[in-house]
Design a protein around this motif. Sequence first.
Motif, mmCIF file in Angstrom:
data_model
loop_
_atom_site.group_PDB
_atom_site.id
_atom_site.type_symbol
_atom_site.label_atom_id
_atom_site.label_comp_id
_atom_site.label_asym_id
_atom_site.label_seq_id
_atom_site.Cartn_x
_atom_site.Cartn_y
_atom_site.Cartn_z
ATOM 1 N N PRO A 4 -3.673 11.168 -1.874
ATOM 2 C CA PRO A 4 -2.617 11.641 -2.816
ATOM 3 C C PRO A 4 -1.053 11.565 -2.313
ATOM 4 O O PRO A 4 -0.949 11.816 -0.978
ATOM 5 C CB PRO A 4 -3.019 13.040 -3.232
ATOM 6 C CG PRO A 4 -4.505 13.162 -2.768
ATOM 7 C CD PRO A 4 -4.829 12.121 -1.669
ATOM 8 N N ILE A 5 -0.265 11.351 -3.211
ATOM 9 C CA ILE A 5 1.162 11.071 -2.689
ATOM 10 C C ILE A 5 1.701 12.357 -2.057
ATOM 11 O O ILE A 5 2.459 12.185 -0.906
ATOM 12 C CB ILE A 5 1.881 10.598 -3.983
ATOM 13 C CG1 ILE A 5 1.607 9.307 -4.491
ATOM 14 C CG2 ILE A 5 3.574 10.966 -3.706
ATOM 15 C CD1 ILE A 5 2.081 8.947 -5.776
ATOM 16 N N GLU A 6 1.420 13.562 -2.361
ATOM 17 C CA GLU A 6 1.966 14.538 -1.807
ATOM 18 C C GLU A 6 1.295 15.023 -0.475
ATOM 19 O O GLU A 6 1.714 16.176 0.029
ATOM 20 C CB GLU A 6 2.089 15.829 -2.779
ATOM 21 C CG GLU A 6 0.600 16.269 -3.198
ATOM 22 C CD GLU A 6 0.339 15.286 -4.395
ATOM 23 O OE1 GLU A 6 0.810 14.353 -4.836
ATOM 24 O OE2 GLU A 6 -0.834 15.782 -5.044
ATOM 25 N N ILE A 11 10.066 3.425 -2.071
ATOM 26 C CA ILE A 11 9.818 2.385 -3.404
ATOM 27 C C ILE A 11 9.338 3.356 -4.692
ATOM 28 O O ILE A 11 8.693 2.573 -5.407
ATOM 29 C CB ILE A 11 8.533 1.653 -2.826
ATOM 30 C CG1 ILE A 11 7.307 2.160 -2.631
ATOM 31 C CG2 ILE A 11 8.898 0.517 -1.938
ATOM 32 C CD1 ILE A 11 6.213 1.316 -2.578
ATOM 33 N N THR A 12 9.845 4.526 -4.819
ATOM 34 C CA THR A 12 9.581 5.178 -5.871
ATOM 35 C C THR A 12 10.272 4.712 -7.023
ATOM 36 O O THR A 12 11.356 4.144 -7.267
ATOM 37 C CB THR A 12 10.535 6.769 -5.819
ATOM 38 O OG1 THR A 12 10.129 7.320 -4.454
ATOM 39 C CG2 THR A 12 10.116 7.601 -6.700
ATOM 40 N N PRO A 13 9.381 4.451 -8.016
ATOM 41 C CA PRO A 13 9.692 3.815 -9.080
ATOM 42 C C PRO A 13 10.530 4.458 -10.165
ATOM 43 O O PRO A 13 10.823 5.710 -9.760
ATOM 44 C CB PRO A 13 8.420 3.520 -9.955
ATOM 45 C CG PRO A 13 7.277 4.419 -9.377
ATOM 46 C CD PRO A 13 7.903 4.672 -8.088
ATOM 47 N N GLN A 14 11.316 4.216 -11.033
ATOM 48 C CA GLN A 14 12.125 4.838 -11.853
ATOM 49 C C GLN A 14 11.558 6.023 -12.495
ATOM 50 O O GLN A 14 10.391 5.693 -13.170
ATOM 51 C CB GLN A 14 12.926 3.971 -12.783
ATOM 52 C CG GLN A 14 14.331 3.458 -12.634
ATOM 53 C CD GLN A 14 14.856 2.788 -13.340
ATOM 54 O OE1 GLN A 14 14.193 1.956 -14.527
ATOM 55 N NE2 GLN A 14 16.198 2.563 -13.260
ATOM 56 N N GLY A 15 11.908 7.289 -12.511
ATOM 57 C CA GLY A 15 11.497 8.280 -13.365
ATOM 58 C C GLY A 15 10.311 9.104 -12.199
ATOM 59 O O GLY A 15 9.726 9.924 -12.614
ATOM 60 N N GLY A 16 10.128 8.539 -10.887
ATOM 61 C CA GLY A 16 9.253 9.208 -10.018
ATOM 62 C C GLY A 16 7.880 8.822 -10.146
ATOM 63 O O GLY A 16 7.469 8.249 -11.122
ATOM 64 N N TYR A 17 7.004 9.410 -9.305
ATOM 65 C CA TYR A 17 5.495 9.335 -9.639
ATOM 66 C C TYR A 17 4.915 10.479 -10.431
ATOM 67 O O TYR A 17 5.689 11.667 -10.490
ATOM 68 C CB TYR A 17 5.005 9.775 -8.109
ATOM 69 C CG TYR A 17 5.138 8.747 -6.929
ATOM 70 C CD1 TYR A 17 4.733 7.147 -7.468
ATOM 71 C CD2 TYR A 17 6.097 8.669 -6.182
ATOM 72 C CE1 TYR A 17 5.058 6.065 -6.377
ATOM 73 C CE2 TYR A 17 6.647 7.649 -5.168
ATOM 74 C CZ TYR A 17 5.926 6.507 -5.470
ATOM 75 O OH TYR A 17 6.297 5.476 -4.634
ATOM 76 N N LEU A 31 -3.064 1.478 -8.424
ATOM 77 C CA LEU A 31 -2.865 0.505 -9.281
ATOM 78 C C LEU A 31 -2.800 0.863 -10.747
ATOM 79 O O LEU A 31 -1.930 0.550 -11.635
ATOM 80 C CB LEU A 31 -3.825 -0.888 -9.096
ATOM 81 C CG LEU A 31 -3.501 -2.156 -9.718
ATOM 82 C CD1 LEU A 31 -4.009 -3.215 -8.726
ATOM 83 C CD2 LEU A 31 -3.875 -2.407 -10.879
ATOM 84 N N ALA A 32 -3.813 1.573 -10.931
ATOM 85 C CA ALA A 32 -3.681 2.151 -12.355
ATOM 86 C C ALA A 32 -2.624 2.994 -12.816
ATOM 87 O O ALA A 32 -2.126 2.942 -13.735
ATOM 88 C CB ALA A 32 -4.996 2.905 -12.560
ATOM 89 N N ALA A 33 -2.111 3.586 -11.944
ATOM 90 C CA ALA A 33 -0.985 4.636 -12.134
ATOM 91 C C ALA A 33 0.301 3.788 -12.104
ATOM 92 O O ALA A 33 1.359 4.308 -13.004
ATOM 93 C CB ALA A 33 -0.870 5.766 -11.257
ATOM 94 N N ASN A 34 0.617 2.782 -11.371
ATOM 95 C CA ASN A 34 1.697 2.477 -11.098
ATOM 96 C C ASN A 34 1.904 0.826 -11.116
ATOM 97 O O ASN A 34 2.978 0.202 -11.043
ATOM 98 C CB ASN A 34 2.479 2.693 -9.681
ATOM 99 C CG ASN A 34 2.469 4.294 -9.520
ATOM 100 O OD1 ASN A 34 3.301 4.706 -9.891
ATOM 101 N ND2 ASN A 34 1.586 4.792 -8.686
#
Lengths: 275, 170
Positions: free
Chosen positions: B45-47, B92-98, B106-109
């Motif tokens: 998990p990311i956190e 590499i956080t996408p716009q709007g965060g995770y 892959l499914a989430a991002n």
Amino acid sequence: MQRLLNFLYEYRAFFTFLLLEFLSAWMLVLNNDFQSTAYFNTANGLTANIIGFSQKASAYFSLGDVNTELSRENAQLKTALELQRQQSRNPFTSQDTVIRYEFTSAKVINSSVAQFKNFITINRGIDAGIEPGMAAISTFGAVGKVKAVSEHFAVLISILNIDEQVSSVLKRTGSIGTVQWDGTDPRTVNLLYIPRHVVPQAGDTVATSGYNAVFPDGVLIGIVKDVKLREEAPFYDIKVELAQDFTRLSYLKIVKSRLKQELDSLEVVTKGKEP
Amino acid sequence: MNRSAIFIVISFVVYLLAQVMLFRQLVLFNTAFCFLYVAFVLMLPIETNNLALMLIAFVLGFLVDVFYDSLGLHAMSLVLIAYLRNYWLVTITPQGGYDAGEGPTLAANGLQWFLVYTLPLLFIHHFVLFFTEAGGFRVFWFTMSKVMSSLLFTLFVVLFLQYFSFDRRR
């Protein structure tokens, strides 16, 4: 003091990182030249059993190869036996030669050729009298030497390990060199330190020299495949094609040198007396 | 122990066993290895806390090492990846965060983000691993070919598994 603790706490991730990396590097260095009853390798009972389990599945597919190999070995042994019988009829052969080497047969349960440091696990250990430092040979040639043993298993350093060096001899000229693998092609090793004045040829036999009492002398290593002499290089670049195909290792013999202790202690005593 | 912790423990065991029983024996052309176990650290998990990440990586690397007879080698490379992972995720956080509760999958991002995430980390892992094992840069190009072919092989298997679980979730 408080500030120091604060500093350490602030960068705790980095310091943990350094600590863990240091620990790994320390194990790495220790593992490189360590011969003992080691626990954290494939000689470990649990590890060896897990490996043996997955090996059983893949061993099924190589049954044909193993069969061919064994029948070849059988043929060679018969020839050797016949030779010995003829020799024993010879009245001039002495009957009271010291038996210098004992052999223990073992099955390979794990081996690799694709890494830079390849090891072989066998199914014989302390209970079969195996100790670190003993040589391992197959019917076709030298294989490696014992690195670590557990109760029922042992790990060998393969000749296909960039750290392993074997004292060897070019049979035709009698010059002594060292066989070492460069980590690339699992079928060939390099023969180092053959000086310029020797004239090696492709097709020459390379065998162990027996100088360090690990291997018996005259165990085949391979056949010289390619000889190069760079300008101003003190030694030849010699490629040797291995006699044993390491991708098909199935059974091998561990050599117990009965005189190793005597030889080693004699050498130590002699060296100790030098001024 | 909550559900996700149990799931993590189980996948730890599965990744480890898959690595040492299956992928350890699966070496293509004598150069291409599949180090799937790296994906376990990448997929946590990311956190996940940096310290926990490194400790888990150390234990996993150590266990893999035991089976490869290369004590310290995999542990070293994997701890490095665990250390870099969170910094790289922040970078590499996408716009709007995770999305909360989503893994770095892959499914989430999406595929593009996933490649940007995994490729450099896998490359660093393989690079450190092979050059440490080779003991330097003596056979540079051969070692480099091992790095690149193993990178392709590992990435292929990782992507395959991502698409596999991607389908199941929908």
